[in-house]
Design a protein around this motif. Structure first.
Motif, PDB file in Angstrom:
ATOM      1  N   LYS A   2       0.808  -1.213   0.035  1.00 23.65           N
ATOM      2  CA  LYS A   2      -0.153   0.132  -0.080  1.00 23.65           C
ATOM      3  C   LYS A   2       0.842   1.230  -0.132  1.00 23.65           C
ATOM      4  O   LYS A   2       1.957   1.257   0.630  1.00 23.65           O
ATOM      5  CB  LYS A   2      -0.745   0.009   1.259  1.00 23.65           C
TER       6      LYS A   2
ATOM      7  N   THR B  25      -2.778   7.416  -9.620  1.00 24.30           N
ATOM      8  CA  THR B  25      -4.110   6.913  -9.835  1.00 24.30           C
ATOM      9  C   THR B  25      -4.217   5.342  -9.469  1.00 24.30           C
ATOM     10  O   THR B  25      -3.078   4.766  -9.170  1.00 24.30           O
ATOM     11  CB  THR B  25      -4.778   7.174 -11.337  1.00 24.30           C
ATOM     12  N   GLU B  26      -5.335   4.809  -9.110  1.00 21.50           N
ATOM     13  CA  GLU B  26      -5.603   3.711  -8.736  1.00 21.50           C
ATOM     14  C   GLU B  26      -4.997   2.509  -9.611  1.00 21.50           C
ATOM     15  O   GLU B  26      -4.423   1.704  -9.283  1.00 21.50           O
ATOM     16  CB  GLU B  26      -6.956   3.210  -8.240  1.00 21.50           C
ATOM     17  N   CYS B  29      -1.188   2.541  -9.559  1.00 20.02           N
ATOM     18  CA  CYS B  29      -1.022   1.604  -8.403  1.00 20.02           C
ATOM     19  C   CYS B  29      -0.882   0.358  -8.478  1.00 20.02           C
ATOM     20  O   CYS B  29       0.007  -0.252  -8.357  1.00 20.02           O
ATOM     21  CB  CYS B  29      -1.622   2.130  -7.298  1.00 20.02           C
ATOM     22  N   ARG B  30      -2.172  -0.230  -9.095  1.00 21.35           N
ATOM     23  CA  ARG B  30      -2.337  -1.647  -9.358  1.00 21.35           C
ATOM     24  C   ARG B  30      -1.316  -2.108 -10.278  1.00 21.35           C
ATOM     25  O   ARG B  30      -0.774  -3.241 -10.159  1.00 21.35           O
ATOM     26  CB  ARG B  30      -3.851  -1.946 -10.006  1.00 21.35           C
TER      27      ARG B  30
END
Lengths: 212, 86
Positions: A2, B25-26, B29-30
Motif C-alpha cells: 500500500k 491513480t488507482e 498503483c495496481r
C-alpha cells in the motif's frame, strides 16, 4: 503493498499548530504581531538553514537575514501564497545566495535536464528491516546528515522543503519558483541519491556482520 | 532480465516518488503493485527509498532553536521588548 502518506504531525511547521498571524496587523507595522510571527517560524527556518548550509553560524546569519528581508518586503506580500510558503521562499533564497557566495560556480539552473532518465539504482540490498535502534544510532544519523550535505544544492533545497519541512509539491514549487514537474523530478533524484548513499552505508555493515 | 521486465522497472522508477507519496491513480498503483510482486529488485528499491524518507522525517537530535540564537535574532530585529518567554 500500500502507498503510504506520511503524517506531518511531528513537525512544528504543521499548519494546525501554528498560531494565526494577522497579515493586516503585520502590514500596519504591529511589532508585537511581527514578534509572534518570528517566534512561530524561526525554528523551521533555522532548521532549513542548517540543512542547506551545514553549519550553525551560516544558518544563524541566514535566519536573521530572512526576517530582515521579510520585514522590508512585507508591504509587497500579496498573500497569494501562504505566509509560511512566502517565508520559506525568502529563507531558501537566502541559503542559496550564501552557497553561491561560497562557491561561485554553483548554479541552481544546472539541473534542467528534465528529459534525461533516472540513473538506475545500483545497490540492491534490503536494509529497510534493520532494527530501529540501529538505524537511529548516532553513527547512522551522521551518515544520513553527511549524505544530505552531499546532495547537489538544487536537489537539496527541494528535498529539505518537501521531505524535511513537509511542504506539498505545490508549495515547494511556489517557494522555489519552479514548475511542479521540476520539483517532482528533483525530489525523485534527491531521494534516489540518498537511498543509494544509505544503502552503501548499511549494506557494508550488513556484510561486515555476516563475515565471520 | 527480459526487455519487458526492464521497461517495467524503468516505469516504476519514474513513478516511485509519487507512488510512495500516494499520489498515483488507482490504475497506476495496481499496475505497479503487479510488477512489484514479481520483481525483487524493485521491491528493494521501494522499501529502502521509503525507509530513507522515513528516517529523514524522524527528528534528528534537538533541532529546536537554541535559546541564544533566538535571543540574538530578536535583538537584531530590535524586538527585544517582545521576546516571548517559552
Amino acid at each position: 503493498m500500500k502507498a503510504v502518506t506520511f503524517s506531518n504531525a511531528k513537525h512544528p511547521m504543521n499548519k494546525s499548530t501554528l498560531p494565526e498571524i494577522s497579515l493586516e496587523a503585520l502590514r500596519a507595522g504591529d511589532r508585537a504581531e511581527f514578534a509572534r510571527m518570528v517566534d512561530a517560524y524561526s525554528a523551521p527556518i533555522y532548521r532549513l538553514g542548517l540543512r542547506m548550509l551545514g553549519n550553525p553560524q551560516d544558518a544563524e546569519d541566514a535566519l536573521q537575514n530572512t526576517f530582515i528581508n521579510a520585514l522590508t518586503h512585507l508591504k509587497d506580500f500579496e498573500g497569494r501564497s501562504s505566509l509560511a510558503t512566502w517565508l520559506y521562499r525568502i529563507a531558501s533564497n537566502e541559503a542559496l545566495m550564501t552557497l553561491r557566495r561560497k562557491k561561485p560556480s554553483f548554479n541552481l539552473e544546472d539541473l534542467q535536464t528534465e528529459d534525461s532518465e533516472e540513473t538506475p539504482p545500483e545497490i540492491l540490498i534490503d536494509w529497510s528491516a534493520l532494527p530501529e535502534d540501529e538505524l537511529l544510532a548516532n553513527e547512522s544519523k551522521k551518515a544520513l546528515d553527511a549524505a544530505i550535505q552531499q546532495l547537489p544544492a538544487a536537489l537539496r533545497v527541494v528535498f529539505v522543503l518537501r521531505d524535511i519541512e513537509n511542504l506539498s509539491i505545490k508549495e515547494t514549487a511556489e517557494a522555489l519558483n519552479l514548475t511542479e514537474t521540476n520539483v517532482k523530478t528533483r525530489l525523485l533524484r534527491a531521494r534516489l541519491f540518498l537511498r543509494e548513499r544509505l544503502s552503501a552505508y548499511h549494506s557494508e555493515r550488513i556484510v561486515r556482520k555476516e563475515t565471520p | 532480465m527480459s526487455e519487458n521486465a526492464h521497461t517495467h522497472c524503468k516505469h516504476l522508477l519514474g513513478n516511485l516518488s509519487e507512488y510512495i507519496d500516494g499520489e498515483l491513480t488507482e490504475d497506476l498503483c495496481r499496475e505497479i503493485e503487479k510488477h512489484l510482486e514479481g520483481c525483487e529488485n524493485c521491491r528493494i528499491v521501494l522499501n529502502t527509498t521509503r525507509r530513507t524518507i522515513d528516517l529523514v522525517q524522524t527528528p534528528i537530535g534537538a533541532e529546536s532553536l537554541p535559546a541564544e540564537v533566538r535571543e540574538r535574532l530578536f535583538k537584531r530585529l530590535q524586538l527585544d521588548d517582545y521576546i516571548p518567554h517559552s
